[in-house]
Structure formats: structure tokens, C-alpha cells
Design a protein around this motif. Structure first.
Motif, mmCIF file in Angstrom:
data_model
loop_
_atom_site.group_PDB
_atom_site.id
_atom_site.type_symbol
_atom_site.label_atom_id
_atom_site.label_comp_id
_atom_site.label_asym_id
_atom_site.label_seq_id
_atom_site.Cartn_x
_atom_site.Cartn_y
_atom_site.Cartn_z
ATOM 1 N N TYR A 165 0.847 -1.201 0.000
ATOM 2 C CA TYR A 165 0.000 0.000 0.000
ATOM 3 C C TYR A 165 0.884 1.253 0.000
ATOM 4 O O TYR A 165 0.729 2.138 0.826
ATOM 5 C CB TYR A 165 -0.918 0.006 1.227
ATOM 6 N N VAL A 166 1.797 1.305 -0.943
ATOM 7 C CA VAL A 166 2.796 2.377 -0.935
ATOM 8 C C VAL A 166 2.199 3.747 -1.259
ATOM 9 O O VAL A 166 2.855 4.773 -1.058
ATOM 10 C CB VAL A 166 3.938 2.065 -1.932
ATOM 11 N N ASP A 167 0.954 3.762 -1.748
ATOM 12 C CA ASP A 167 0.330 5.042 -2.066
ATOM 13 C C ASP A 167 -0.442 5.627 -0.877
ATOM 14 O O ASP A 167 -1.066 6.685 -0.996
ATOM 15 C CB ASP A 167 -0.610 4.904 -3.266
ATOM 16 N N THR A 168 -0.404 4.956 0.277
ATOM 17 C CA THR A 168 -1.141 5.436 1.447
ATOM 18 C C THR A 168 -0.555 6.746 1.965
ATOM 19 O O THR A 168 0.649 6.843 2.206
ATOM 20 C CB THR A 168 -1.113 4.389 2.577
ATOM 21 N N HIS A 169 -1.415 7.736 2.151
ATOM 22 C CA HIS A 169 -0.956 9.019 2.668
ATOM 23 C C HIS A 169 -1.292 9.193 4.146
ATOM 24 O O HIS A 169 -0.489 9.722 4.912
ATOM 25 C CB HIS A 169 -1.583 10.179 1.883
ATOM 26 N N VAL A 170 -2.467 8.742 4.548
ATOM 27 C CA VAL A 170 -2.890 8.924 5.936
ATOM 28 C C VAL A 170 -3.807 7.781 6.336
ATOM 29 O O VAL A 170 -4.599 7.290 5.531
ATOM 30 C CB VAL A 170 -3.591 10.294 6.129
ATOM 31 N N VAL A 171 -3.660 7.328 7.580
ATOM 32 C CA VAL A 171 -4.531 6.306 8.145
ATOM 33 C C VAL A 171 -5.537 6.999 9.059
ATOM 34 O O VAL A 171 -5.149 7.813 9.911
ATOM 35 C CB VAL A 171 -3.736 5.253 8.935
ATOM 36 N N SER A 233 -15.330 16.909 9.938
ATOM 37 C CA SER A 233 -14.022 17.000 10.591
ATOM 38 C C SER A 233 -13.104 18.073 10.021
ATOM 39 O O SER A 233 -12.261 18.618 10.724
ATOM 40 C CB SER A 233 -13.313 15.641 10.511
ATOM 41 N N GLY A 234 -13.232 18.340 8.717
ATOM 42 C CA GLY A 234 -12.326 19.294 8.082
ATOM 43 C C GLY A 234 -11.147 18.657 7.374
ATOM 44 O O GLY A 234 -10.304 19.356 6.792
ATOM 45 N N ILE A 235 -11.077 17.327 7.371
ATOM 46 C CA ILE A 235 -9.953 16.659 6.716
ATOM 47 C C ILE A 235 -10.150 16.531 5.208
ATOM 48 O O ILE A 235 -9.179 16.452 4.445
ATOM 49 C CB ILE A 235 -9.706 15.255 7.329
ATOM 50 N N ILE A 236 -11.406 16.553 4.743
ATOM 51 C CA ILE A 236 -11.678 16.323 3.318
ATOM 52 C C ILE A 236 -10.973 17.345 2.423
ATOM 53 O O ILE A 236 -10.382 16.958 1.409
ATOM 54 C CB ILE A 236 -13.195 16.306 3.065
ATOM 55 N N SER A 241 -6.809 14.054 -5.281
ATOM 56 C CA SER A 241 -7.086 12.865 -6.082
ATOM 57 C C SER A 241 -5.893 11.922 -6.186
ATOM 58 O O SER A 241 -6.059 10.730 -6.460
ATOM 59 C CB SER A 241 -7.541 13.281 -7.486
ATOM 60 N N ASP A 242 -4.676 12.436 -5.969
ATOM 61 C CA ASP A 242 -3.497 11.582 -6.073
ATOM 62 C C ASP A 242 -3.111 10.947 -4.743
ATOM 63 O O ASP A 242 -2.075 10.293 -4.642
ATOM 64 C CB ASP A 242 -2.310 12.377 -6.627
ATOM 65 N N MET A 243 -3.923 11.140 -3.713
ATOM 66 C CA MET A 243 -3.673 10.530 -2.408
ATOM 67 C C MET A 243 -4.550 9.293 -2.236
ATOM 68 O O MET A 243 -5.550 9.119 -2.937
ATOM 69 C CB MET A 243 -3.987 11.518 -1.279
ATOM 70 N N THR A 244 -4.179 8.453 -1.266
ATOM 71 C CA THR A 244 -5.007 7.329 -0.864
ATOM 72 C C THR A 244 -5.072 7.306 0.655
ATOM 73 O O THR A 244 -4.049 7.455 1.323
ATOM 74 C CB THR A 244 -4.434 5.988 -1.366
ATOM 75 N N VAL A 245 -6.268 7.168 1.195
ATOM 76 C CA VAL A 245 -6.423 7.071 2.639
ATOM 77 C C VAL A 245 -6.677 5.620 3.015
ATOM 78 O O VAL A 245 -7.224 4.844 2.227
ATOM 79 C CB VAL A 245 -7.571 7.961 3.158
ATOM 80 N N VAL A 257 -14.824 11.514 -0.267
ATOM 81 C CA VAL A 257 -13.425 11.894 -0.499
ATOM 82 C C VAL A 257 -13.103 11.884 -1.990
ATOM 83 O O VAL A 257 -13.720 11.140 -2.760
ATOM 84 C CB VAL A 257 -12.467 10.944 0.248
ATOM 85 N N PRO A 258 -12.121 12.700 -2.403
ATOM 86 C CA PRO A 258 -11.759 12.753 -3.820
ATOM 87 C C PRO A 258 -10.672 11.738 -4.183
ATOM 88 O O PRO A 258 -10.044 11.857 -5.230
ATOM 89 C CB PRO A 258 -11.217 14.180 -3.954
ATOM 90 N N CYS A 259 -10.444 10.745 -3.314
ATOM 91 C CA CYS A 259 -9.315 9.839 -3.527
ATOM 92 C C CYS A 259 -9.726 8.396 -3.254
ATOM 93 O O CYS A 259 -10.866 8.107 -2.893
ATOM 94 C CB CYS A 259 -8.146 10.238 -2.616
ATOM 95 N N ARG A 260 -8.790 7.480 -3.419
ATOM 96 C CA ARG A 260 -9.035 6.068 -3.159
ATOM 97 C C ARG A 260 -9.052 5.797 -1.655
ATOM 98 O O ARG A 260 -8.495 6.554 -0.868
ATOM 99 C CB ARG A 260 -7.953 5.213 -3.817
ATOM 100 N N VAL A 261 -9.679 4.664 -1.292
ATOM 101 C CA VAL A 261 -9.761 4.263 0.110
ATOM 102 C C VAL A 261 -9.308 2.815 0.240
ATOM 103 O O VAL A 261 -9.831 1.933 -0.445
ATOM 104 C CB VAL A 261 -11.197 4.408 0.655
ATOM 105 N N HIS A 262 -8.327 2.563 1.110
ATOM 106 C CA HIS A 262 -7.888 1.206 1.421
ATOM 107 C C HIS A 262 -8.568 0.732 2.694
ATOM 108 O O HIS A 262 -8.644 1.476 3.684
ATOM 109 C CB HIS A 262 -6.366 1.148 1.635
ATOM 110 N N ARG A 263 -9.043 -0.525 2.687
ATOM 111 C CA ARG A 263 -9.628 -1.142 3.870
ATOM 112 C C ARG A 263 -8.973 -2.497 4.118
ATOM 113 O O ARG A 263 -9.573 -3.551 3.872
ATOM 114 C CB ARG A 263 -11.136 -1.332 3.695
ATOM 115 N N PRO A 264 -7.761 -2.518 4.647
ATOM 116 C CA PRO A 264 -7.083 -3.810 4.844
ATOM 117 C C PRO A 264 -7.807 -4.711 5.842
ATOM 118 O O PRO A 264 -7.663 -5.934 5.803
ATOM 119 C CB PRO A 264 -5.701 -3.404 5.366
ATOM 120 N N GLY A 265 -8.594 -4.124 6.739
ATOM 121 C CA GLY A 265 -9.331 -4.933 7.708
ATOM 122 C C GLY A 265 -10.365 -5.823 7.071
ATOM 123 O O GLY A 265 -10.785 -6.830 7.659
ATOM 124 N N GLU A 266 -10.822 -5.474 5.862
ATOM 125 C CA GLU A 266 -11.830 -6.259 5.164
ATOM 126 C C GLU A 266 -11.217 -7.282 4.213
ATOM 127 O O GLU A 266 -11.934 -8.073 3.608
ATOM 128 C CB GLU A 266 -12.750 -5.332 4.369
#
Length: 332
Positions: A165-171, A233-236, A241-245, A257-266
């Protein structure tokens, strides 16, 4: 987070050193709080949340000059449980370092006011003044430091656990804080159920993959869903678009959100890498949740500073410990 970040911010005006803050009359010699808390590395960790006395004193040196501007609350009268009137604007007989240590001990240990009075022989109204004063001061101080990292900064510290998940910017995760309500006229009553004397507030926290707290929202009341808390929250606006959360716990935000979303828990994949990532994600937020202030109900005397306490408890993690995980070179 590198404590050198403080160097880019001017927290005090240059010029002659300000006059010492007035102190109350000392009735008996007091053993310093630092002496009480620094008997062993385990004591430092337990009482302050800092990993060592060296970490603790390094942080204190960063903020020491700025503490000259610490001011007591505006003059107002309050009544303690016995009905005694006490002026909140009167100063204590403690040095600023001891006041600071008492404040972080409240975040770290979650002691009640009665327990603090028993363990440290400090009246609860005095400690209430210390909490309010230092909450306001540290909220302004730590809040002025840029914590949102650039993609280049995040990737430079990306741990090996994120190899897939090298494109992850913030968890992102949410954290809860309990608040007692004193009366129906309490400022917090609008956030709480009218049938209870305690309400559950929620806030969004964004953490870099290596553990630096990048974002802390204001708290929302129990009627708001986690999705609504995230929306407010104000984080959006900070996401592009080039980030992934990545979500530490799953909740649906894809359309917000304007970006991709990773859900490793699923993920159904139970590989060694996935297991290591899930453990790492738990450790990211464990550093925050280890503050016992998240396991107690904030009492009415300090509930007006609950947003400050929440923010400080999160942001202090950037200075209490080092980064998590071992960075890797993405070309490896």
C-alpha cells in the motif's frame, strides 16, 4: 515527528525576559513533581507518556521559553464540593515544569481529581486551574505547528508493513472521549442525551503510516454517526485525487473523499504481510489510546476544555515517542 519542527515557529517575542509569574505563598517545602515521576523509566512512561526522561526534558526545553506567556483563567469564582469559594485567577506556588508535569500526568494516568489530591497532596481546585491553563496554552502552541505532511515526506518514512500500500498518505480512525454533564444548562448538554449525566463524544484522527499524528478534528456529539463526524471533521479539503487514505476501522466514506480508500481490515487475504499490517495499524492508534484520559469521564470543572484535551492528547504523541516501523526504499 522530528522535534526540529518547532524551530520553524516563533512562539515568543524576542526581547528582555518577562517577569516571573506571581506565585502564592508556600506554606511548606514541596517535593518537585519531576522527582516524584522520574524514579525510573517505567515511572516516566506511566506518569507522563514520554518514553524516557530525555524525551520529556527535550520537549520541555522546546516549550520552556514560551511558558512565560502562560496565563491563568480570567477572574471568576467557583465552588468546590464543600461549597468553599476559590478564585480561579490566583496562581499556584508551583514552578511551570511541575505544573506541566501534573497536566500530562492527568492525560496519561486518567486519575480522578480525588486520586490526584491523594497521591500528590494537591487540592482538586488547584489542579483544575492547572488543567484549564495548560490545556489552553498547549492547544495554541501545538496547534500552530504544521502537522499535515506532504506526499514526499510520508513516502520517505513509509514502513515496510505498507509494502502493498505504498500510495497510502494517511490512516484514519475515530476516537471517543467521555464527558460528564453538570446540569441541563451545561455547555455540553446540547451534545448529550437528556436522560444521562455522561455523553460520548467522537473525533477523527489522521495518522501517517509511520505514526506521526497529522490531523485531529474537533469533537462531535453522540447523535452524529462516524460518517457524519468524518464529513464535519475538516480533513476532506486536505485530500487530493493523487492521495489514498487507509481506514483502521471500516466505515463508508468513498463518496465523501476525492481519492481512493484502502480497507485492509476487510481483506480476506490472511497472508503474513496482511497480518503484520493489521498489527501495525493497531499500534498506530494504541499510542494515542494509551492515554488513560480516553478511559475516564471528563469531569464538569474541566469539560469546557474537552476539545483542547482531546487535541493535545493526540498531538503530544508526536513528541513522546519515536516513529513506528522501519522505512524501506520503494525501489527495493
Amino acid at each position: 515527528m522530528d522535534t526540529a519542527a518547532f524551530a520553524d515557529h516563533n512562539y515568543y517575542r524576542q526581547g528582555p525576559a518577562p517577569a516571573p509569574r506571581p506565585r502564592g505563598r508556600r506554606t511548606e517545602p514541596r517535593r518537585s513533581v519531576l522527582q516524584r515521576f522520574s524514579q525510573s523509566p517505567e515511572d516516566v512512561q506511566f506518569y507522563t507518556g514520554f518514553s524516557s526522561i530525555e524525551h520529556l526534558m527535550a520537549f520541555w526545553r522546546l516549550i520552556e521559553r514560551a511558558t512565560a506567556s502562560v496565563g491563568w483563567p480570567e477572574r471568576t469564582n467557583s465552588s468546590d464540593a464543600a461549597g468553599n469559594q476559590e478564585d480561579l485567577s490566583s496562581a499556584t506556588d508551583m514552578v511551570p515544569l511541575d505544573e506541566f508535569l501534573l497536566f500530562v500526568s492527568y492525560l496519561s494516568t486518567g486519575w480522578t481529581m480525588a486520586e490526584l489530591e491523594q497521591h500528590l497532596n494537591i487540592h482538586n481546585t488547584t489542579f483544575t486551574r492547572i488543567i484549564i491553563t495548560w490545556a489552553n496554552f498547549l492547544y495554541g502552541l501545538l496547534g500552530s505547528v504544521r502537522t499535515w505532511m506532504t506526499p514526499e515526506e510520508v513516502k520517505a518514512h513509509l514502513p515496510r508493513e505498507f509494502i502493498d500500500y505504498v500510495d497510502t498518505h494517511v490512516v484514519i480512525d475515530w476516537i471517543e472521549l467521555h464527558c460528564q454533564t453538570a446540569s441541563p444548562s451545561s455547555p455540553q448538554q446540547s451534545l448529550c442525551s437528556s436522560h444521562t449525566s455522561c455523553c460520548l463524544l467522537k473525533g477523527i484522527v489522521g495518522v501517517a503510516p509511520h505514526g506521526a499524528v497529522m490531523f485531529v478534528s474537533a469533537l462531535c456529539g453522540p447523535s452524529a454517526s462516524v460518517r457524519e463526524v468524518f464529513r464535519q471533521s475538516g480533513i476532506i479539503p486536505l485530500l487530493s485525487s493523487d492521495m489514498t487514505v487507509m481506514l483502521n476501522r471500516s466505515f463508508r466514506i468513498d463518496d465523501l473523499v476525492p481519492c481512493r480508500v484502502h480497507r485492509p481490515g476487510e481483506a480476506s487475504n490472511d497472508s503474513k504481510d496482511q497480518a503484520a499490517l493489521k498489527i501495525h495499524l493497531e499500534e498506530l492508534f494504541l499510542a494515542i489510546r494509551e492515554n488513560k484520559v480516553f478511559n475516564i469521564s471528563i469531569p464538569p470543572p474541566v469539560s469546557g476544555s474537552i476539545n483542547q484535551l482531546f487535541t493535545i492528547a493526540c498531538l503530544l504523541c508526536n513528541y513522546q515517542r519515536g516513529p513506528l516501523g522501519t522505512p524501506f526504499k520503494q525501489e527495493d
